[in-house]
Design a protein around this motif. Structure first.
Motif, short mmCIF file in Angstrom:
data_model
loop_
_atom_site.label_atom_id
_atom_site.label_comp_id
_atom_site.label_asym_id
_atom_site.label_seq_id
_atom_site.Cartn_x
_atom_site.Cartn_y
_atom_site.Cartn_z
N GLY A 122 28.04 21.13 -13.63
CA GLY A 122 28.03 20.08 -12.62
C GLY A 122 27.90 20.68 -11.24
N SER A 123 27.74 19.84 -10.26
CA SER A 123 27.51 20.32 -8.89
C SER A 123 28.79 20.46 -8.10
N GLY A 124 29.92 20.30 -8.72
CA GLY A 124 31.20 20.35 -8.01
C GLY A 124 31.76 21.76 -7.85
N ASN A 125 31.16 22.76 -8.44
CA ASN A 125 31.70 24.11 -8.37
C ASN A 125 30.73 25.04 -7.63
N PRO A 126 30.86 25.14 -6.31
CA PRO A 126 29.92 25.96 -5.54
C PRO A 126 30.04 27.46 -5.85
N ARG A 127 31.20 27.91 -6.28
CA ARG A 127 31.38 29.32 -6.59
C ARG A 127 30.48 29.76 -7.75
N SER A 128 30.33 28.89 -8.72
CA SER A 128 29.50 29.25 -9.86
C SER A 128 28.01 29.26 -9.51
N MET A 129 27.65 28.57 -8.45
CA MET A 129 26.25 28.55 -8.02
C MET A 129 25.91 29.70 -7.08
N ALA A 130 26.89 30.41 -6.58
CA ALA A 130 26.67 31.45 -5.56
C ALA A 130 25.76 32.56 -6.07
N SER A 131 25.90 32.94 -7.33
CA SER A 131 25.07 34.01 -7.88
C SER A 131 23.60 33.61 -7.85
N GLY A 132 23.31 32.39 -8.24
CA GLY A 132 21.92 31.93 -8.23
C GLY A 132 21.37 31.81 -6.82
N VAL A 133 22.22 31.39 -5.88
CA VAL A 133 21.76 31.27 -4.50
C VAL A 133 21.42 32.65 -3.93
N SER A 134 22.25 33.66 -4.23
CA SER A 134 21.92 35.00 -3.74
C SER A 134 20.65 35.52 -4.42
N LYS A 135 20.46 35.18 -5.69
CA LYS A 135 19.22 35.60 -6.36
C LYS A 135 18.02 34.84 -5.82
N ALA A 136 18.27 33.75 -5.12
CA ALA A 136 17.17 32.99 -4.53
C ALA A 136 16.84 33.47 -3.12
N THR A 137 17.81 33.99 -2.38
CA THR A 137 17.55 34.36 -0.98
C THR A 137 17.26 35.85 -0.78
N ILE A 138 17.89 36.70 -1.53
CA ILE A 138 17.70 38.14 -1.32
C ILE A 138 16.28 38.59 -1.64
N PRO A 139 15.66 38.15 -2.73
CA PRO A 139 14.26 38.57 -2.95
C PRO A 139 13.31 38.07 -1.87
N THR A 140 13.58 36.89 -1.34
CA THR A 140 12.74 36.37 -0.25
C THR A 140 12.83 37.29 0.96
N MET A 141 14.06 37.67 1.30
CA MET A 141 14.26 38.57 2.43
C MET A 141 13.58 39.92 2.17
#
Length: 176
Positions: A122-141
């Motif tokens: 579900g979308s209520g747990n931002p901590r569990s999404m943090a890994s995917g967000v970092s995998k989305a931003t670091i390669p772009t950078m």
């Protein structure tokens, strides 16, 4: 003694883990790009003068330099020099353009991971999404940094090649 080496290796490993597997492709692309840039810089520093001198000697060794045949020979000498000077520059430009595209691939794969986590937890747990967000931003950078570092050098190398070719054309004047 090798503590700094181990710390640097750990930092790189942690960065790659944060950014995902696409960072390996980006790193390989940047490595190839820089190897080709350094090859061209060494060529300009070491080999270019020798080639230009050999071409000038061949041209000045000709008895006549005004006929149509002489013009064709001159054009061929300049074209051969042009090819030698610009060798691998299109590949460097392609690798520069590929860096942001690979960063975008990393963004997409990271966002897929975020959506997978959202589907399961579900979308209520931002901590569990943090890994995917970092995998989305670091390669772009990383892709953008690689591309920006390459843009400067491709521009420099292309301008230097243009100047060298123009200089050779002026030196091979049709004077006799």
């Amino acid at each position: 003694m090798f503590n700094w080496f181990y710390d640097a290796f750990e930092a790189i490993r942690d960065f790659v883990e944060l950014g995902g597997d696409v960072l390996f492709l980006i790193a390989l692309t940047i490595f190839l790009m820089w190897m080709l840039v350094f090859e061209r810089l060494v060529f300009f520093q070491v080999e270019l003068g020798k080639r230009r001198a050999a071409i000038q000697d061949a041209w000045e060794g000709r008895a006549e330099r005004r006929s149509w045949e002489a013009q064709q020979i001159r054009d061929r000498l300049v074209a051969d020099f042009d090819m030698a000077v610009r060798r691998s520059l299109p590949l460097v430009q392609t690798l520069v353009a590929l860096c942001p595209l690979l960063g975008l691939l990393g963004t997409v794969t990271g966002m897929i991971e975020v959506f997978d986590v959202m589907a399961v937890e579900g979308s209520g747990n931002p901590r569990s999404m943090a890994s995917g967000v970092s995998k989305a931003t670091i390669p772009t950078m990383a892709g953008m940094v690689g591309a920006l570092s390459g843009v400067f050098w491709t521009t420099y190398l292309n301008r230097r090649a243009d100047r060298q070719i123009e200089d050779l054309e002026e030196r091979l004047a049709m004077d006799r």
